[in-house]
Design an enzyme around this catalytic site. Sequence first.
Site, PDB file in Angstrom:
ATOM      1  N   GLN A  95     -11.722  90.488 -58.547  1.00 11.54           N
ATOM      2  CA  GLN A  95     -10.695  91.441 -58.141  1.00 11.54           C
ATOM      3  C   GLN A  95     -11.174  92.878 -58.246  1.00 11.54           C
ATOM      4  O   GLN A  95     -12.196  93.193 -58.851  1.00 11.54           O
ATOM      5  CB  GLN A  95      -9.455  91.257 -59.017  1.00 11.54           C
ATOM      6  CG  GLN A  95      -9.703  91.461 -60.503  1.00 11.54           C
ATOM      7  CD  GLN A  95      -8.488  91.088 -61.341  1.00 11.54           C
ATOM      8  OE1 GLN A  95      -7.759  91.970 -61.798  1.00 11.54           O
ATOM      9  NE2 GLN A  95      -8.271  89.778 -61.539  1.00 11.54           N
ATOM     10  N   HIS A  97      -9.257  97.148 -58.246  1.00  7.46           N
ATOM     11  CA  HIS A  97      -8.029  97.942 -58.311  1.00  7.46           C
ATOM     12  C   HIS A  97      -8.182  99.229 -57.505  1.00  7.46           C
ATOM     13  O   HIS A  97      -9.279  99.793 -57.433  1.00  7.46           O
ATOM     14  CB  HIS A  97      -7.684  98.286 -59.766  1.00  7.46           C
ATOM     15  CG  HIS A  97      -7.608  97.099 -60.660  1.00  7.46           C
ATOM     16  ND1 HIS A  97      -6.798  96.017 -60.396  1.00  7.46           N
ATOM     17  CD2 HIS A  97      -8.255  96.805 -61.818  1.00  7.46           C
ATOM     18  CE1 HIS A  97      -6.939  95.119 -61.358  1.00  7.46           C
ATOM     19  NE2 HIS A  97      -7.825  95.567 -62.213  1.00  7.46           N
ATOM     20  N   GLU A 122      -8.545 100.496 -66.243  1.00  6.92           N
ATOM     21  CA  GLU A 122      -8.299  99.691 -67.442  1.00  6.92           C
ATOM     22  C   GLU A 122      -9.497  99.732 -68.384  1.00  6.92           C
ATOM     23  O   GLU A 122     -10.633  99.980 -67.984  1.00  6.92           O
ATOM     24  CB  GLU A 122      -7.977  98.243 -67.063  1.00  6.92           C
ATOM     25  CG  GLU A 122      -9.076  97.509 -66.329  1.00  6.92           C
ATOM     26  CD  GLU A 122      -8.609  96.153 -65.784  1.00  6.92           C
ATOM     27  OE1 GLU A 122      -7.461  96.055 -65.328  1.00  6.92           O
ATOM     28  OE2 GLU A 122      -9.412  95.203 -65.813  1.00  6.92           O
ATOM     29  N   ARG A 263      -7.529  90.836 -54.574  1.00  3.96           N
ATOM     30  CA  ARG A 263      -8.391  89.727 -54.983  1.00  3.96           C
ATOM     31  C   ARG A 263      -9.430  89.404 -53.912  1.00  3.96           C
ATOM     32  O   ARG A 263      -9.145  89.459 -52.715  1.00  3.96           O
ATOM     33  CB  ARG A 263      -7.537  88.498 -55.301  1.00  3.96           C
ATOM     34  CG  ARG A 263      -6.634  88.720 -56.509  1.00  3.96           C
ATOM     35  CD  ARG A 263      -5.698  87.551 -56.761  1.00  3.96           C
ATOM     36  NE  ARG A 263      -4.922  87.781 -57.976  1.00  3.96           N
ATOM     37  CZ  ARG A 263      -3.783  88.470 -58.004  1.00  3.96           C
ATOM     38  NH1 ARG A 263      -3.291  88.967 -56.883  1.00  3.96           N
ATOM     39  NH2 ARG A 263      -3.147  88.651 -59.141  1.00  3.96           N
TER      40      ARG A 263
END
Length: 372
Positions: A95, A97, A122, A263
């Site tokens: 994945q 982001h 993250e 994804r």
Amino acid sequence: MDLLTNVIKDYPWGSRTAIAELTGRPASGPEAEMWLGAHPAASSRLTRDGAETTLADAVAADPVGTLGEAVAGRFGERLPYLMKLIAVDAPLSLQVHPDAAQAADGHARGDANYTDPWHKPELVCALTPFTGLAGFRPPEQAAMLVERLHVNALRPVVEALRDGDVLGALRVLLEWPHSGGTSRRELVESMVWAASACHTPDYALVVRLARRYPEDPAVLAPLLMRRHTLAPGEALFLGAGVLHCYLDGFAVEIMACSDNVLRAGLTGKHVDVEELLRITDAAAQPLTVEPVGGAYVPPVPEFLLRRIAPGAGETLPGGLPRIVLCTEGVVNVDTAGSEVKLRPGESVFAAASEGSVEIGGDGVAFCAEPHL
């Protein structure tokens, strides 16, 4: 200061033991993530004036008192971070982001890929040895590893990598099958047969992924991407555009309060190839984050993460909204007129208006707060 009740997500890649053993309760199935924060998809809950409410509603009822003037002024009426316990027993989806502009634009267009108008950088801090794939290898290295399989069908992948086009190589895999070519299952079977004869960890991981996803050419990812292994206490930051996949381990994760995920494979969920390739940055790499005074400070304003070790008490100034999570032993948390003892898996929310926060005891605590 409020004790939190937190939602546990039961994604199939989760562990049946990690979160359950930490919290001292049995698990009825895989437990992948515990969410600590105010994201509307799974807000933590607390009790105010004898009634249970969500942390999201508590923030909305008094944004300045809960968040503080600086945070409310910067991020509006929302807690800007989301902390998680993440327990990885099987590989997550491959994945990426979006950045802030991509997230805002996609959400405004009504694109179903963007459930939130915010980006999702993250940071993951390992509680146990933790491994993942993140960022692309140099294309010439990836080409050599793929070519070593001697799978003729993968020639277009090798050629794209030789040309330095890693996203082109990824596109070939994601858009399989091609006209007149082998099926997805046949391709994966041929990769597994060849990888089984190459006795190194990267090829072994291809075989492992193929057992779980026998019709997904993205099982070739270990040959295209860098592998990262974190020891307990080590942390990795992933910004926008970094293709990644966590493989195994138990960790504390903190991110901007967003659930935007595009994804690329290793999943039964929707894969939007064009949008995924549009926002993936072939040059983007994760960053190793060394703690400074116990604080992991990322290059974004939404969050930072503190790890407070046994005996290393800390007094943090007021004015910021904080979540404190105990992961080991007993942790004492004190604000003006309030004291709580936390045991593993327990957590509290301290509003900005509650003043300074003292954290100590013989346990290990993780504290999330904005990074202004």
